[in-house]
Design a protein around this motif. Structure first.
Motif, PDB file in Angstrom:
ATOM      1  N   LEU A   1      82.251  50.763  36.833  1.00 21.38           N
ATOM      2  CA  LEU A   1      82.994  52.000  37.037  1.00 21.38           C
ATOM      3  C   LEU A   1      83.683  51.993  38.386  1.00 21.38           C
ATOM      4  N   LYS A   2      84.966  52.318  38.339  1.00 16.20           N
ATOM      5  CA  LYS A   2      85.787  52.357  39.545  1.00 16.20           C
ATOM      6  C   LYS A   2      86.614  53.626  39.484  1.00 16.20           C
ATOM      7  N   GLY A   3      86.055  54.701  40.053  1.00 17.02           N
ATOM      8  CA  GLY A   3      86.740  55.985  39.989  1.00 17.02           C
ATOM      9  C   GLY A   3      86.764  56.514  38.565  1.00 17.02           C
ATOM     10  N   ALA A   4      87.960  56.771  38.051  1.00 14.46           N
ATOM     11  CA  ALA A   4      88.107  57.357  36.717  1.00 14.46           C
ATOM     12  C   ALA A   4      88.236  56.320  35.613  1.00 14.46           C
ATOM     13  N   VAL A   5      88.064  55.043  35.968  1.00 13.83           N
ATOM     14  CA  VAL A   5      88.179  53.991  34.949  1.00 13.83           C
ATOM     15  C   VAL A   5      86.956  53.084  34.956  1.00 13.83           C
ATOM     16  N   GLY A   6      86.782  52.404  33.829  1.00  9.97           N
ATOM     17  CA  GLY A   6      85.753  51.388  33.702  1.00  9.97           C
ATOM     18  C   GLY A   6      86.432  50.068  33.391  1.00  9.97           C
ATOM     19  N   VAL A   7      85.975  48.994  34.030  1.00 13.22           N
ATOM     20  CA  VAL A   7      86.524  47.665  33.795  1.00 13.22           C
ATOM     21  C   VAL A   7      85.446  46.840  33.101  1.00 13.22           C
ATOM     22  N   GLU A   8      85.753  46.388  31.877  1.00 11.12           N
ATOM     23  CA  GLU A   8      84.783  45.617  31.092  1.00 11.12           C
ATOM     24  C   GLU A   8      84.570  44.270  31.770  1.00 11.12           C
ATOM     25  N   LYS A   9      83.305  43.886  31.961  1.00 13.41           N
ATOM     26  CA  LYS A   9      82.955  42.711  32.764  1.00 13.41           C
ATOM     27  C   LYS A   9      83.504  41.404  32.195  1.00 13.41           C
ATOM     28  N   GLU A  10      83.445  41.218  30.885  1.00 14.55           N
ATOM     29  CA  GLU A  10      83.869  39.939  30.306  1.00 14.55           C
ATOM     30  C   GLU A  10      85.372  39.824  30.123  1.00 14.55           C
ATOM     31  N   SER A  11      85.996  40.832  29.548  1.00 20.54           N
ATOM     32  CA  SER A  11      87.421  40.742  29.194  1.00 20.54           C
ATOM     33  C   SER A  11      88.360  41.317  30.245  1.00 20.54           C
ATOM     34  N   GLY A  12      87.852  42.165  31.128  1.00 15.69           N
ATOM     35  CA  GLY A  12      88.705  42.820  32.107  1.00 15.69           C
ATOM     36  C   GLY A  12      89.424  44.038  31.540  1.00 15.69           C
ATOM     37  N   GLU A  13      89.089  44.395  30.292  1.00 14.51           N
ATOM     38  CA  GLU A  13      89.692  45.570  29.655  1.00 14.51           C
ATOM     39  C   GLU A  13      89.431  46.802  30.521  1.00 14.51           C
ATOM     40  N   VAL A  14      90.455  47.631  30.678  1.00 17.88           N
ATOM     41  CA  VAL A  14      90.338  48.845  31.482  1.00 17.88           C
ATOM     42  C   VAL A  14      90.397  50.045  30.554  1.00 17.88           C
ATOM     43  N   ARG A  15      89.395  50.931  30.681  1.00 17.67           N
ATOM     44  CA  ARG A  15      89.334  52.146  29.864  1.00 17.67           C
ATOM     45  C   ARG A  15      89.056  53.335  30.771  1.00 17.67           C
ATOM     46  N   HIS A  16      89.645  54.465  30.443  1.00 18.81           N
ATOM     47  CA  HIS A  16      89.378  55.697  31.184  1.00 18.81           C
ATOM     48  C   HIS A  16      87.946  56.134  30.856  1.00 18.81           C
ATOM     49  N   ILE A  17      87.235  56.716  31.823  1.00 17.88           N
ATOM     50  CA  ILE A  17      85.837  57.089  31.585  1.00 17.88           C
ATOM     51  C   ILE A  17      85.691  58.122  30.472  1.00 17.88           C
ATOM     52  N   THR A  18      86.740  58.920  30.230  1.00 23.97           N
ATOM     53  CA  THR A  18      86.644  59.881  29.125  1.00 23.97           C
ATOM     54  C   THR A  18      86.590  59.160  27.779  1.00 23.97           C
ATOM     55  N   ASP A  19      87.186  57.966  27.686  1.00 26.56           N
ATOM     56  CA  ASP A  19      87.114  57.164  26.460  1.00 26.56           C
ATOM     57  C   ASP A  19      85.753  56.497  26.315  1.00 26.56           C
ATOM     58  N   LEU A  20      85.087  56.276  27.433  1.00 27.42           N
ATOM     59  CA  LEU A  20      83.807  55.564  27.421  1.00 27.42           C
ATOM     60  C   LEU A  20      82.600  56.483  27.286  1.00 27.42           C
TER      61      LEU A  20
END
Length: 163
Positions: free
Chosen positions: A110-129
């Protein structure tokens, strides 16, 4: 003065002037009328912590306002599990976390309002997660978890260390 959980349900139900069947309907029929009846008659075993939460919220009562100190369960194990259910981990609480794991098995830093998936680097907003989150971690300590995807994300009492 302490009361049995089934007695408390009946008191609340009667105050709202609803039947056992109507209370069952309020739970989405996840808790059958027959189970509510057995609890009220003290004939059934203890409810699960999830059923306590479902019933309490179906009665229109916040878990934070549930009178834990006045409710008796048949054993201390159920009482302890139910007490753990009292505190929800909200979306805004994710700001205190360093990572989360989803039900799909993905781990996001988690980096602020986003999450970065460890393996793929996919970025998702925390509301989606948030609604896909299985567990929340900060500094190698488990902060919150949910057993099933449809359960509430709940704070873990006595924060546990993770590997």
């Amino acid at each position: 003065m302490p009361v049995w959980f089934g007695d408390w349900i009946k008191e609340q139900r009667m105050a709202l002037n609803i039947s056992q069947s109507e209370l069952s309907d309020r739970t989405g029929k996840q808790i059958p009328q027959s189970t509510i009846s057995m609890w009220e008659q003290r004939k059934n075993g203890n409810p699960t912590a999830q059923n306590v939460r479902l019933l309490v919220e179906s009665l229109g009562i916040s878990m934070n306002n549930f009178p834990w100190e006045h409710i008796l369960f048949k054993d201390k194990y159920t009482e302890a599990r139910c007490n753990q259910m009292a505190e929800r981990f909200y979306l805004y609480d994710l700001a205190s976390a360093s990572s989360l794991k989803t039900f799909e098995g993905k781990v996001y830093e988690l980096k602020g309002a986003v999450g970065v998936e460890k393996e793929s680097g996919e970025v998702r907003h925390i509301t989606d997660l948030y609604y896909r989150t299985r567990s929340v971690i900060s500094n190698k300590r488990l902060l919150a978890k949910r057993k099933n995807a449809h359960d509430e994300l709940l704070k873990v009492s006595g924060i546990k260390k993770v590997k």
